[in-house]
Motif scaffolding. Sequence first.
Motif, short mmCIF file in Angstrom:
data_model
loop_
_atom_site.label_atom_id
_atom_site.label_comp_id
_atom_site.label_asym_id
_atom_site.label_seq_id
_atom_site.Cartn_x
_atom_site.Cartn_y
_atom_site.Cartn_z
N GLY A 87 -3.83 4.38 3.34
CA GLY A 87 -3.49 3.12 2.69
C GLY A 87 -4.05 1.93 3.44
N GLY A 88 -3.30 0.82 3.44
CA GLY A 88 -3.79 -0.45 3.93
C GLY A 88 -4.02 -0.55 5.43
N LEU A 89 -3.50 0.40 6.20
CA LEU A 89 -3.73 0.37 7.66
C LEU A 89 -4.61 1.53 8.12
CD1 LEU A 89 -0.16 -0.53 9.01
CD2 LEU A 89 -2.14 -2.04 8.79
N ALA B 254 -7.61 -4.41 8.11
CA ALA B 254 -6.29 -4.14 7.55
C ALA B 254 -6.10 -4.86 6.22
CB ALA B 254 -5.20 -4.58 8.52
N ASP B 255 -5.36 -4.23 5.33
CA ASP B 255 -4.98 -4.87 4.07
C ASP B 255 -3.63 -4.31 3.65
OD1 ASP B 255 -4.90 -6.31 1.75
OD2 ASP B 255 -6.27 -4.99 0.65
N CYS B 256 -2.60 -4.74 4.37
CA CYS B 256 -1.26 -4.19 4.16
C CYS B 256 -0.26 -5.34 4.16
CB CYS B 256 -0.93 -3.18 5.27
SG CYS B 256 0.54 -2.22 4.96
N MET B 257 0.15 -5.74 2.99
CA MET B 257 1.02 -6.90 2.83
C MET B 257 2.47 -6.54 2.53
SD MET B 257 -1.06 -9.34 3.39
CE MET B 257 -0.16 -10.78 2.79
N ARG B 258 2.72 -5.28 2.15
CA ARG B 258 4.06 -4.87 1.76
C ARG B 258 4.22 -3.39 2.03
NH1 ARG B 258 3.45 -2.13 -3.06
NH2 ARG B 258 5.68 -2.21 -3.47
#
Length: 409
Positions: A28-30, A229-233
């Motif tokens: 996922g985002g990380l 990184a693209d992890c906001m939630r």
Amino acid sequence: MNITAKGEHIRRVFVIDALRTPIALRRGGLSRVRPEFFGAAVVRELLRRTGVAGGDLDAVFAGNAVGTGGNIARLMSLSAGVPQAVPAVTIDMQCASAAASISLAFAKIAAGQADAIIAGGMESVSLQPVRVYAEGDERREQLAATGGRYYTAQFSPDDLREDAMLRGAERVMERESVTRAELDRWVLESHRRAAQAERDGVFRPWMLPLHGATFDNTDDDLARALRLADCMRDEGIKPRMSQKLLDRMPLLFGEGSLLTAANACRTNDGAGFLLLTSEAFAKAHGLVPHMEVLATAATGVVPSESPRGAQATAEQLLAREHLAWTDLAAIEFNEAFAVIDVLLERTHPEIISRYNQHGGALAYGHPYGASGAILAIQLLAALQKQGDLGLISIAGAGGLGEAILFRRR
């Protein structure tokens, strides 16, 4: 040399603040960021928002279970900009690693050997390395089909299988005559509570979203790493989880088993840390604590039935502190498996409304080395709504458990 007798001159230990990343899915985002980097982002921000200088720390303790080995806590600490004179220690108690880190920090500060420690953990299952048993290790021959390669370490002397934890959960379900309906109800409830918590922004005060622009004003190795990184939630919560979906889940061990991909938590990427200090340090630096750490406990259970570790350790801690379950306003267990919830509800139905009030790992997921710190943040959020005393407990691979008692300040 004078050795302090048990119970004498034990100093009070406070949680000044806590922070975590969102909990990311595998791949996922990380998934493109090494755990020492997103862990460092949390440590750096925790220091910034408390106003504590890295050089005022006595140590950094970080749990990590499936990383690349070595002292990854040291890599993380230096990446966060903590001065090189501050020691860092990596702790591996598998799922209970972050809780063990917090317990060790508590013990050091309570004993007067430290005044300020950052403790917690980080994990990336996305970047979990493949390992190989050495020539001469008989386990290499036992795993001849894979050339001696493995992902999951051996947790019990008599079981080398990589799915030993899953089989342990299945074994507990069978021995306790758990039903599929009991398990499904907890899966649905965990996702429902987690989805509500997300809508309400419950964890927003203690969450550090990570995306490419987080550190745009900084040009160092950490900032460059975090631009991946693209992890906001929290990525694992399923607001539309339904019984219909659960009914379609295949049984992991075939006909007659109960374990599914829904009633066993996912493994995830994420980090969480707490700043713990002595009372004197907090006063000297004008810090206002969120919680006080009162006591900790660790114990072992049958290695092949590791889900029992959470409740066994919590029971031990409460007995030692002469407390009843009903004295607690909030209880947080790591939901590695829904059977953990079922057994607690069966034995203590009177406290279930106080248990995992914002959902658990069945919804959020389980970044092994960080989960104990994430539980502490969930407890903090629950206690801020109401109550005084709270407890976290987490079972670990190999039949272990770690529990910590907190008081809201």
